[in-house]
Design an enzyme around this catalytic site. Structure first.
Site, mmCIF file in Angstrom:
data_model
loop_
_atom_site.group_PDB
_atom_site.id
_atom_site.type_symbol
_atom_site.label_atom_id
_atom_site.label_comp_id
_atom_site.label_asym_id
_atom_site.label_seq_id
_atom_site.Cartn_x
_atom_site.Cartn_y
_atom_site.Cartn_z
ATOM 1 N N ALA A 30 0.862 -1.177 0.000
ATOM 2 C CA ALA A 30 0.000 0.000 0.000
ATOM 3 C C ALA A 30 0.899 1.227 0.000
ATOM 4 O O ALA A 30 2.066 1.140 0.374
ATOM 5 C CB ALA A 30 -0.865 -0.011 1.255
ATOM 6 N N GLY A 63 0.537 -5.077 0.727
ATOM 7 C CA GLY A 63 -0.617 -5.039 -0.176
ATOM 8 C C GLY A 63 -0.313 -5.704 -1.515
ATOM 9 O O GLY A 63 -1.214 -6.255 -2.152
ATOM 10 N N GLU A 89 -0.813 -9.185 -1.047
ATOM 11 C CA GLU A 89 -2.265 -9.417 -0.917
ATOM 12 C C GLU A 89 -2.950 -9.405 -2.289
ATOM 13 O O GLU A 89 -3.881 -10.175 -2.526
ATOM 14 C CB GLU A 89 -2.879 -8.366 0.021
ATOM 15 C CG GLU A 89 -2.431 -8.569 1.471
ATOM 16 C CD GLU A 89 -2.874 -7.458 2.397
ATOM 17 O OE1 GLU A 89 -2.476 -6.305 2.176
ATOM 18 O OE2 GLU A 89 -3.624 -7.744 3.353
ATOM 19 N N GLU A 137 4.126 -5.766 7.041
ATOM 20 C CA GLU A 137 3.367 -4.740 7.758
ATOM 21 C C GLU A 137 3.780 -4.611 9.225
ATOM 22 O O GLU A 137 3.775 -3.512 9.773
ATOM 23 C CB GLU A 137 1.858 -5.020 7.666
ATOM 24 C CG GLU A 137 1.233 -4.665 6.318
ATOM 25 C CD GLU A 137 1.328 -5.775 5.280
ATOM 26 O OE1 GLU A 137 2.132 -6.715 5.466
ATOM 27 O OE2 GLU A 137 0.589 -5.718 4.278
HETATM 28 C C1 3H9 Z 1 0.615 -2.300 3.455
HETATM 29 O O1 3H9 Z 1 0.803 -2.775 2.356
HETATM 30 C C2 3H9 Z 1 -0.696 -2.367 4.170
HETATM 31 C C3 3H9 Z 1 -1.638 -3.321 3.510
HETATM 32 O O2 3H9 Z 1 -1.599 -4.575 4.175
HETATM 33 C C4 3H9 Z 1 -3.077 -2.933 3.581
HETATM 34 C C5 3H9 Z 1 -3.533 -1.571 3.665
HETATM 35 C C6 3H9 Z 1 -5.047 -1.439 3.723
HETATM 36 N N1 3H9 Z 1 4.644 3.439 0.080
HETATM 37 O O3 3H9 Z 1 13.246 1.634 0.232
HETATM 38 P P1 3H9 Z 1 13.673 2.379 -0.968
HETATM 39 C C7 3H9 Z 1 9.391 4.827 -1.303
HETATM 40 S S1 3H9 Z 1 1.831 -1.481 4.261
HETATM 41 C C8 3H9 Z 1 5.135 4.652 -0.216
HETATM 42 O O4 3H9 Z 1 14.744 3.392 -0.823
HETATM 43 P P2 3H9 Z 1 14.773 -0.022 -2.095
HETATM 44 C C9 3H9 Z 1 10.476 5.127 -0.311
HETATM 45 O O5 3H9 Z 1 10.022 5.998 0.699
HETATM 46 C C10 3H9 Z 1 3.198 -1.503 3.140
HETATM 47 N N2 3H9 Z 1 6.426 4.882 -0.559
HETATM 48 O O6 3H9 Z 1 14.055 1.390 -2.176
HETATM 49 C C11 3H9 Z 1 11.537 5.754 -1.192
HETATM 50 O O7 3H9 Z 1 11.156 7.106 -1.428
HETATM 51 P P3 3H9 Z 1 12.269 8.230 -1.589
HETATM 52 C C12 3H9 Z 1 3.858 -2.819 3.100
HETATM 53 C C13 3H9 Z 1 7.225 3.827 -0.577
HETATM 54 O O8 3H9 Z 1 14.984 -0.448 -3.482
HETATM 55 C C14 3H9 Z 1 11.379 4.990 -2.502
HETATM 56 O O9 3H9 Z 1 10.073 4.420 -2.472
HETATM 57 N N3 3H9 Z 1 5.031 -2.721 2.282
HETATM 58 C C15 3H9 Z 1 6.784 2.531 -0.263
HETATM 59 O O10 3H9 Z 1 15.922 0.038 -1.169
HETATM 60 C C16 3H9 Z 1 12.391 3.897 -2.705
HETATM 61 O O11 3H9 Z 1 12.352 3.052 -1.555
HETATM 62 C C17 3H9 Z 1 6.208 -2.379 2.807
HETATM 63 O O12 3H9 Z 1 6.339 -2.164 3.986
HETATM 64 C C18 3H9 Z 1 5.428 2.360 0.068
HETATM 65 N N4 3H9 Z 1 4.911 1.159 0.355
HETATM 66 O O13 3H9 Z 1 13.719 -0.991 -1.424
HETATM 67 C C19 3H9 Z 1 7.359 -2.284 1.840
HETATM 68 N N5 3H9 Z 1 7.822 1.674 -0.366
HETATM 69 O O14 3H9 Z 1 13.073 7.803 -2.755
HETATM 70 C C20 3H9 Z 1 8.095 -0.998 2.041
HETATM 71 C C21 3H9 Z 1 8.875 2.419 -0.741
HETATM 72 O O15 3H9 Z 1 11.468 9.458 -1.759
HETATM 73 N N6 3H9 Z 1 9.150 -0.809 1.095
HETATM 74 N N7 3H9 Z 1 8.530 3.709 -0.867
HETATM 75 O O16 3H9 Z 1 13.037 8.200 -0.305
HETATM 76 C C22 3H9 Z 1 10.339 -1.456 1.128
HETATM 77 O O17 3H9 Z 1 10.556 -2.328 1.935
HETATM 78 C C23 3H9 Z 1 11.378 -1.046 0.154
HETATM 79 O O18 3H9 Z 1 11.060 0.240 -0.306
HETATM 80 C C24 3H9 Z 1 11.561 -1.970 -1.077
HETATM 81 C C25 3H9 Z 1 12.546 -1.299 -2.078
HETATM 82 C C26 3H9 Z 1 12.109 -3.301 -0.624
HETATM 83 C C27 3H9 Z 1 10.244 -2.160 -1.795
#
Ligand code: 3H9
Length: 678
Positions: free
Chosen positions: A62, A101, A104, A124
């Protein structure tokens, strides 16, 4: 143009998302998915659907930046229910990371195909949440509660191979042929009744053997201590076996909403963005040309030097490690090998990886061998004159254009840089012990450090798996500077009458892994002691004089048994009482509230001074330092976020009550009802 588009390949409709950087499932994407499935269902030519993402990854979750704001368009649960309800087979084509998400969405599709390098997970909990779009209900129905527990409760992603093995992925496809393979796979499913995850029955393993939940809790007790989300996650997975799908989803929603509106999740979401913000340096172009670091030199093969070297070796960067004496060099290299061997024994590395890492390590007794390194880090004795000598020598030997870094935890980098003819290539790289394990890297920016040198260090930190934050030059930088007032108060309070074990317990209860006196026992009470038992100027001198040197001798502040369990010591109690009497300190009872306030509020105050002086770029950088380097509990968001949550007025009032100084910035912010973190 919408970020979600469709493309017809004969009888298969491919729904694409292209929402950089990570295909987060924001409102536009959710709407796009709904529109895509509507199109598939209303087009008689379409007999199957593939959902795929462009760019570096499948949906990574999400959109976290939308949390806490009013919902626009369909919510994720509604959007993905429509995928699952489709009468035409829907296939998720996964590459990169299908997280939260994103996972999901994949679960709601009837089939999942993935490239071998893909990862899947429900992280999450790391944001203080549980999955909120039926992930806790669909996953156990597909893979069973036992296999779902680590994914939902601990939140680490698994490889596509593992996902395939547990039944989360139906088919592994070619790394370079995902698009075609997914379409071909979708065609094979035409005419079959699509399997729906919400109707799966694998969840019954938890009903037949309910002990798995308690066993899981016990096994992971240390990892989840203090966090609210893991327990909610366990309850949700358990509910998946006991309740109907609809009731289970309602239960998940109830747990999710409670967490989403709580402080822990706010703190952990703050940390998520803080860690990423810390990589950005105000006023420096993130695309600045970097210095290629192909070879690293380390000076000093002791505990610190060896640990630092391992970071680079593990990342495949060759290291030359220099010591002055053969014996110390051999010992250092031996310790590195042993550490790797131990990791291999625990199954976290293969023997081949051990050999690969060791094969790019060059031990040497000569500074001259550092000449062609792109970065040299010194980890020698913490003394300004020694450091100056080392930097003068390195400056004369190491090629021009190479970076010279000090691992000092305290000393003035500008003074060190000044002995070289290349101060713009000098900076601090403060690793934390054990350097191969601890996540934090404090990057100390000297007055003259060049922008590309700083950014090179920043990018390199990511490559070696560290979390970095930049500090200006000040005694102790961000971390140790804030530790000082805490230690001062801890020492003062036990002389005023506080029980030292109460001081430790207050920090343990707060969520730290250890209190200051346990820490002192672990590190060695005698570190830095003058070794004269007749010269007693501090409580530490008094303890050392009686041989209470810490855990290594079985007694320090505490007595230790063979299992290293601590018990408060009568002898120490007496030593403290005598010391206090000599110092003319009256004894009084000190409450745990006072202990907590006097330990933690001065740290916030010091943080405010660090900000005031521009030594940290932003309050959240301070949070990053304390969470990763000193065990500040993540679920409080770090010292500055924590201060915001309890109110800066409250902190100021506490400092004043205890007769402690209040920084200008803290006072100003408190007066205007402000916060450190926006
Ligand atoms: C969820 O899904 C809830 C659901 O169950 C249901 C809801 C109803 N959203 O980490 P990076 C941005 S909760 C917004 O440096 P990498 C991040 O801030 C979510 N922004 O890259 C950064 O921005 P900036 C569950 C996001 O290659 C840029 O993207 N998912 C999100 O080292 C690059 O990110 C997670 O918790 C996001 N979801 O790693 C996954 N994700 O460049 C969270 C990233 O401006 N994400 N950004 O600083 C990660 O773990 C890592 O970003 C990922 C890539 C492994 C994907």
């Amino acid at each position: 143009m919408s970020v979600v588009t469709t493309e017809k390949h004969g009888n298969v409709l491919v729904i694409f998302s292209d929402n950089p950087p990570v295909n987060a499932l924001g409102s536009v994407v959710r709407q796009g998915l709904c529109d895509g499935i509507d199109q598939a269902l209303s087009d008689d030519e379409v007999e199957a659907v593939v959902i795929r993402c462009d760019g570096r990854t499948f949906f990574a979750g999400a959109d976290i930046s939308e949390f806490g704001k009013p919902m626009k368009g369909p919510d994720l649960g509604q959007a993905i229910d429509r995928l699952e309800a489709s009468s035409k087979p829907v296939v998720a084509a996964i590459h990169g990371t299908a997280l939260g998400g994103g996972c999901e969405v994949a679960l709601a599709c009837h089939y999942r195909v993935a490239v071998p390098s893909a990862k899947m997970g429900l992280p999450e909990v790391k944001l203080g949440l549980i999955p909120g779009a039926a992930g806790t209900q669909r996953l156990p129905r597909v893979v069973g509660a036992e296999a779902a527990l680590p994914l939902v409760v601990i939140g680490n992603p698994i490889s596509a191979q593992k996902a395939h093995a547990i039944g989360l992925v139906d088919k592994l496809v070619g790394e370079d042929s995902l698009a075609d393979d997914a379409i071909a796979f979708a065609r094979e499913q035409i005419g079959k009744e699509p399997p729906r995850s919400s109707e799966g029955t694998a969840n019954q393993d938890g009903v037949k053997n309910p002990a798995i939940f308690d066993e899981f809790r016990q096994k992971n007790g240390r990892k989840i201590r203090g966090f609210d989300a893991p327990e909610a996650a366990i309850q949700a997975v358990k509910a998946a076996g006991l309740l109907s799908y609809v009731e289970g989803v309602a239960k998940e929603r109830e747990l999710f909403t409670k967490l989403m509106t709580g402080t822990q999740s706010a703190a952990m979401r703050h940390y998520f963005f803080a860690e990423r913000a810390a990589n950005k340096i105000d006023g420096i172009d993130p695309n600045i040309d970097l210095i290629p670091i192909m070879k690293v030199g380390i000076l000093g093969a002791g505990t610190m030097g060896g640990g630092i070297a391992m970071n680079f070796l593990s990342a495949g960067i060759p290291v030359t490690i220099v010591e002055l004496k053969e014996e110390a060099l051999d010992r250092g290299v031996g310790v590195i090998r042993k550490n790797y061997e131990n990791t291999a024994k625990r199954g976290r590395m293969t023997q081949q990886q051990v050999e690969d890492a060791m094969s790019i390590l060059t031990p040497s007794l000569s500074y001259d061998d550092l000449a062609d390194c792109d970065l040299v880090i010194e980890a020698v004795f913490e003394n300004m004159n020694v450091k100056k000598d080392v930097f003068t020598k390195l400056d004369g030997i190491v090629k021009q254009g190479a970076i010279l870094a000090s691992n000092t935890s305290y000393l003035n980098i500008d003074e060190i840089a000044a002995v070289t003819k290349r101060p713009e290539y000098v900076l601090g790289l403060h690793f934390f012990s054990p350097a191969n394990v601890m996540k934090l890297l404090e990057i100390v920016r000297g007055e003259k450090t060049a922008d590309n040198v700083l950014m090179t260090a920043m990018k390199l930190s990511k490559k070696i798996g560290k979390v970095a934050a930049v500090s200006g030059v000040c005694p102790g930088f961000i971390g140790n500077r804030m530790l000082s007032p805490r230690q001062e108060q801890a020492n003062a309070m036990i002389v005023e009458g506080a029980n030292y074990w109460d001081v430790d317990d207050v920090l343990l209860d707060f969520g730290f892994p250890m209190g200051p006196f346990q820490m002192s026992d672990l590190a060695g009470v005698d570190i830095g002691w003058h070794r004269d038992p007749d010269r007693i100027e501090s409580l530490r001198d008094a303890l050392c004089a009686t041989g209470r040197w810490g855990q290594k001798v079985g007694k320090g502040f505490y007595d230790y048994d063979e299992a290293r369990q601590r018990t408060p010591s009568d002898e120490v109690r007496k030593i403290i009482a005598e010391f206090a009497a000599k110092a003319g300190k009256e004894q009084r009872e000190i409450s745990k509230d006072e202990i907590r306030e006097r330990l933690l509020y001065p740290m916030v105050n010091e943080g405010a001074k660090i900000l005031e002086e521009g030594m940290a770029q932003r309050a959240s950088d301070i949070d990053v330092v304390w969470i990763n380097g000193y065990g500040w509990p993540l679920y409080t968001g770090g010292p500055m976020f924590w201060a915001d949550t309890i109110g800066l007025g409250e902190i100021v009032a506490g400092l004043v009550k205890h007769g402690l100084p209040v920084a200008k910035l803290l006072k100003e912010k408190a007066d205007e009802g402000g916060t450190f973190n926006g």
